[in-house]
Scaffold this active site. Structure first.
Site, PDB file in Angstrom:
ATOM      1  N   CYS A  82      78.704  35.263   0.667  1.00 60.26           N
ATOM      2  CA  CYS A  82      79.566  34.687   1.917  1.00 60.26           C
ATOM      3  C   CYS A  82      80.227  33.678   2.115  1.00 60.26           C
ATOM      4  O   CYS A  82      81.363  33.833   2.975  1.00 60.26           O
ATOM      5  CB  CYS A  82      78.625  34.721   3.514  1.00 60.26           C
ATOM      6  SG  CYS A  82      77.835  37.167   3.112  1.00 60.26           S
ATOM      7  N   TYR A 115      80.314  31.079  32.196  1.00 59.13           N
ATOM      8  CA  TYR A 115      81.628  30.882  32.987  1.00 59.13           C
ATOM      9  C   TYR A 115      81.438  29.359  32.972  1.00 59.13           C
ATOM     10  O   TYR A 115      80.918  28.550  33.689  1.00 59.13           O
ATOM     11  CB  TYR A 115      82.038  31.424  34.035  1.00 59.13           C
ATOM     12  CG  TYR A 115      83.275  30.800  34.099  1.00 59.13           C
ATOM     13  CD1 TYR A 115      84.406  30.956  34.151  1.00 59.13           C
ATOM     14  CD2 TYR A 115      83.777  30.372  35.568  1.00 59.13           C
ATOM     15  CE1 TYR A 115      86.009  30.409  34.412  1.00 59.13           C
ATOM     16  CE2 TYR A 115      84.787  29.306  35.895  1.00 59.13           C
ATOM     17  CZ  TYR A 115      85.688  29.937  35.807  1.00 59.13           C
ATOM     18  OH  TYR A 115      86.455  29.073  36.128  1.00 59.13           O
TER      19      TYR A 115
HETATM   20  C1  LIG Z   1      83.133  37.435  -1.317  1.00 61.04           C
HETATM   21  C2  LIG Z   1      81.870  37.389  -0.669  1.00 61.04           C
HETATM   22  C3  LIG Z   1      81.960  37.533   1.110  1.00 61.04           C
HETATM   23  C4  LIG Z   1      80.822  37.988   2.011  1.00 61.04           C
HETATM   24  N1  LIG Z   1      81.149  37.628   2.700  1.00 61.04           N
HETATM   25  C5  LIG Z   1      80.050  38.543   3.610  1.00 61.04           C
HETATM   26  C6  LIG Z   1      80.127  38.217   5.612  1.00 61.04           C
HETATM   27  O1  LIG Z   1      81.250  37.697   5.778  1.00 61.04           O
HETATM   28  N2  LIG Z   1      79.222  38.379   5.830  1.00 61.04           N
HETATM   29  C7  LIG Z   1      78.223  39.659   5.830  1.00 61.04           C
HETATM   30  O2  LIG Z   1      77.383  40.465   6.437  1.00 61.04           O
HETATM   31  N3  LIG Z   1      78.603  40.063   4.194  1.00 61.04           N
HETATM   32  C8  LIG Z   1      79.390  39.148   3.622  1.00 61.04           C
HETATM   33  N4  LIG Z   1      79.253  39.659   2.291  1.00 61.04           N
HETATM   34  C9  LIG Z   1      78.468  40.914   1.420  1.00 61.04           C
HETATM   35  C10 LIG Z   1      77.350  40.125   1.513  1.00 61.04           C
HETATM   36  O3  LIG Z   1      76.838  38.934   0.639  1.00 61.04           O
HETATM   37  C11 LIG Z   1      76.025  40.846   0.762  1.00 61.04           C
HETATM   38  O4  LIG Z   1      76.164  42.376   1.377  1.00 61.04           O
HETATM   39  C12 LIG Z   1      74.913  41.057   0.604  1.00 61.04           C
HETATM   40  O5  LIG Z   1      74.988  39.767  -0.336  1.00 61.04           O
HETATM   41  C13 LIG Z   1      73.892  41.807  -0.332  1.00 61.04           C
HETATM   42  O6  LIG Z   1      72.934  41.389  -0.904  1.00 61.04           O
HETATM   43  P1  LIG Z   1      71.757  42.301  -1.434  1.00 61.04           P
HETATM   44  O7  LIG Z   1      70.717  41.155  -1.858  1.00 61.04           O
HETATM   45  O8  LIG Z   1      71.767  43.411  -0.932  1.00 61.04           O
HETATM   46  O9  LIG Z   1      73.256  42.430  -2.954  1.00 61.04           O
HETATM   47  P2  LIG Z   1      73.604  41.518  -4.062  1.00 61.04           P
HETATM   48  O10 LIG Z   1      73.476  40.476  -3.367  1.00 61.04           O
HETATM   49  O11 LIG Z   1      74.733  42.017  -4.499  1.00 61.04           O
HETATM   50  O12 LIG Z   1      72.165  40.888  -4.861  1.00 61.04           O
HETATM   51  C14 LIG Z   1      72.201  41.982  -5.748  1.00 61.04           C
HETATM   52  C15 LIG Z   1      71.477  41.224  -7.287  1.00 61.04           C
HETATM   53  O13 LIG Z   1      71.036  41.977  -7.855  1.00 61.04           O
HETATM   54  C16 LIG Z   1      70.936  41.995  -9.248  1.00 61.04           C
HETATM   55  N5  LIG Z   1      70.613  42.888  -9.943  1.00 61.04           N
HETATM   56  C17 LIG Z   1      71.553  44.120 -10.238  1.00 61.04           C
HETATM   57  N6  LIG Z   1      70.551  45.042 -11.077  1.00 61.04           N
HETATM   58  C18 LIG Z   1      70.440  43.732 -11.657  1.00 61.04           C
HETATM   59  C19 LIG Z   1      69.358  44.704 -13.313  1.00 61.04           C
HETATM   60  N7  LIG Z   1      69.612  46.120 -13.198  1.00 61.04           N
HETATM   61  N8  LIG Z   1      68.447  44.007 -13.122  1.00 61.04           N
HETATM   62  C20 LIG Z   1      68.487  42.638 -12.317  1.00 61.04           C
HETATM   63  N9  LIG Z   1      68.970  41.922 -11.557  1.00 61.04           N
HETATM   64  C21 LIG Z   1      69.460  43.125 -11.096  1.00 61.04           C
HETATM   65  C22 LIG Z   1      72.755  41.548  -9.401  1.00 61.04           C
HETATM   66  O14 LIG Z   1      73.004  40.727 -10.498  1.00 61.04           O
HETATM   67  C23 LIG Z   1      72.452  40.680  -7.589  1.00 61.04           C
HETATM   68  O15 LIG Z   1      72.405  39.319  -7.907  1.00 61.04           O
HETATM   69  C24 LIG Z   1      80.331  39.127   1.686  1.00 61.04           C
HETATM   70  C25 LIG Z   1      80.171  39.293   0.289  1.00 61.04           C
HETATM   71  C26 LIG Z   1      81.462  39.066  -0.941  1.00 61.04           C
HETATM   72  C27 LIG Z   1      81.151  39.495  -2.441  1.00 61.04           C
END
Ligand SMILES: Cc1cc2nc3c(=O)[nH]c(=O)nc-3n(C[C@H](O)[C@H](O)[C@H](O)COP(=O)(O)OP(=O)(O)OC[C@H]3O[C@@H](n4cnc5c(N)ncnc54)[C@H](O)[C@@H]3O)c2cc1C
Length: 459
Positions: A46, A429
């Site tokens: 984020c 407020y």
């Molecule tokens: C630019 C950007 C801005 C954002 N801004 C916001 C915001 O302001 N507010 C908000 O609520 N959300 C925001 N988000 C969304 C938020 O970042 C994600 O919802 C959150 O990171 C999800 O977490 P996660 O652990 O589910 O997945 P991820 O953060 O995607 O983590 C999953 C991990 O699993 C790893 N992985 C995948 N497959 C495998 C495998 N087979 N073996 C080992 N490792 C694996 C990946 O490499 C990754 O590191 C934003 C996202 C981005 C890209």
């Protein structure tokens, strides 16, 4: 012998699960091992737009906890280790160690599937040109910041969603001419009603961002291996830097191959305790399905708020708790420069589609008392159900401090408040921070006027 918890994915959902499982069960009782395929664990995606803008530096500021810090809690994290197969019958995963170029198998008693989502790949020519990047992981942020430091003149963002809007701010703040190309009629299409999204689009244009709507990008043109323009129909929009932000897709291939049920939304199906369809396997975060609290419909949202909460619940449940994930309202917020945009619950269109007898009002207010010099205009669209008079949704656009008012409205929806109850809540407020009728209360008032007086006492 302790049981073993294996986690696939070392970010928000996976590492929240690890931390919460450890709080409930000591190392002597539960061994915890997480595998992460990239070089980064426990990071804030984020914050990436703000690293690109230069507001946040160095990139390490976006790291929440290191491998060494997790080790202090007896949580082992392996970076550059990709899980390539899950054998649910044998309760084991196959891991490819990208550092040591070897593969090995690890057994589990509990498995947390937390693989997140990936940027949607655009099947177009030119995506490999120099100057073209997705915006998903920290490596993308590093690469795009390096390009910004080369002082490009023109940036084009393909995709008008939340990330596209945030990247527009990052480029504008660096004096770069910025164009956002949106496939739909507006920015943030779908997250907001069309009328409200049109208002947002006009306001973002007012900041100096060129917004090209209704365009499908067909190819990227380059010279000498470097991007020069973005091709849409018969137009070529000049670009020295292109960010592809055309949405995200859940990483479910590994789950599907292992026989885990995939839900209607495209995320891994889970029950209310976040158990998947196979024993001992849990799922959380962007890769998992969730349920909308108002419609009961399945959905797959990619938000850090949801990933952290789901990870916590999985961790607690692995620790022996009986925690239920209650579902979501789809509350989300973003900003572009001083312009804030937020939404919660159902849009008017979503409410009608879900069968509610929806009524919607839109009104203009100010972020502080009208006479306060720093007061900024804001607009609120609020949606309610005619028969129950319950608040169903809200959308906000406005200057600094407007957006976080969405949280008060989310709380009202979460607690099933009627419009009549909402307008009497004892909110704070002072003229420098709100009008005496805060726009949250005004939402209740305007909706009540539209609905007519209540026939039963408000609650
Ligand atoms: C630019 C950007 C801005 C954002 N801004 C916001 C915001 O302001 N507010 C908000 O609520 N959300 C925001 N988000 C969304 C938020 O970042 C994600 O919802 C959150 O990171 C999800 O977490 P996660 O652990 O589910 O997945 P991820 O953060 O995607 O983590 C999953 C991990 O699993 C790893 N992985 C995948 N497959 C495998 C495998 N087979 N073996 C080992 N490792 C694996 C990946 O490499 C990754 O590191 C934003 C996202 C981005 C890209």
């Amino acid at each position: 012998m302790p049981e073993r918890l294996v986690i696939i994915g070392g970010d928000a959902a996976g590492m929240s699960a690890a931390t919460n499982a450890r709080r409930s069960r000591p190392a002597a009782d539960l061994e915890i091992v997480a595998f992460e395929r990239s070089d980064w664990i426990s990071f804030s995606a984020c914050g990436e737009p703000y690293y690109v803008s230069g507001d946040v530096s160095p990139i390490e500021a976006l790291l929440v906890r290191s491998v060494e810090e997790f080790a202090k809690s007896s949580i082992t994290v392996h970076k550059r280790h990709e899980v390539i197969a899950i054998d649910t019958a044998a309760r084991a995963v196959t891991v490819r160690d990208h550092l040591g170029a070897r593969e090995f198998t690890v057994g589990y008693d509990h498995l947390v599937y937390a693989t997140g989502a990936s940027a949607r790949r655009l099947p177009i020519e030119g995506v490999d040109l120099f100057g073209v990047h997705e915006m998903h992981v920290l490596d993308d942020a590093l690469a795009v910041r390096r390009l910004v430091e080369q002082r490009p003149r023109r940036a084009v963002i393909v995709g008008g969603g939340f990330v596209g809007v945030e990247m527009a701010e990052a480029f504008l703040a660096n004096g770069i001419e910025t164009t956002v190309i949106a496939a739909g009629d507006t920015l943030l299409e779908g997250a907001f009603d069309p009328d409200f999204a049109a208002r947002i689009t006009a306001a973002v244009r007012g900041l100096g961002v060129r917004v090209e709507t209704g365009h499908r990008v067909e190819c990227l043109h380059g010279e000498g291996g470097r991007v020069t323009s973005v091709g849409c129909g018969d137009r070529a929009i000049p670009a020295d830097l292109v960010v592809l932000a055309a949405g995200t897709v859940p990483n479910v291939a590994l789950a599907r191959a292992a026989g885990l049920r995939i839900g209607e939304s495209g995320g891994v199906w889970v029950d209310d305790h976040l158990r998947t369809s196979l024993p001992g396997v849990w799922a959380a975060g962007d890769c998992a399905e969730t349920t909308h609290c108002l419609t009961g419909r399945p959905l797959n949202l990619h938000l850090g708020t949801i990933a952290n909460k789901q990870g916590r619940i999985v961790g607690l449940n692995v620790g022996g708790a009986d925690e239920v994930f209650p579902g979501v309202l789809g509350t989300a917020i973003t900003k572009c420069m001083d312009l804030e945009m937020a939404r919660t619950g159902l849009t008017e269109a979503e409410a009608r589609d879900a069968g509610f007898d929806a009524i919607a009002v839109t009104f203009e207010a100010t972020t502080a008392a009208g006479y306060w010099p720093a007061a900024r205009p804001m607009w609120v669209k609020a949606v309610a159900d005619r028969s129950t008079r319950r608040i169903l949704g809200a959308q906000i656009l406005g200057g600094a401090t407007a957006g976080k008012r969405i949280d008060a409205l989310a709380m009202a929806i979460w607690n099933e408040m009627t419009v009549d109850a909402l307008l009497n809540v004892d909110l704070s407020y002072t003229p420098t921070l709100s009008g005496v009728w805060d726009p949250v209360l005004t939402a209740g008032r305007v909706l009540q006027s539209a609905l007519g007086p209540a026939t039963t006492p408000s609650r």
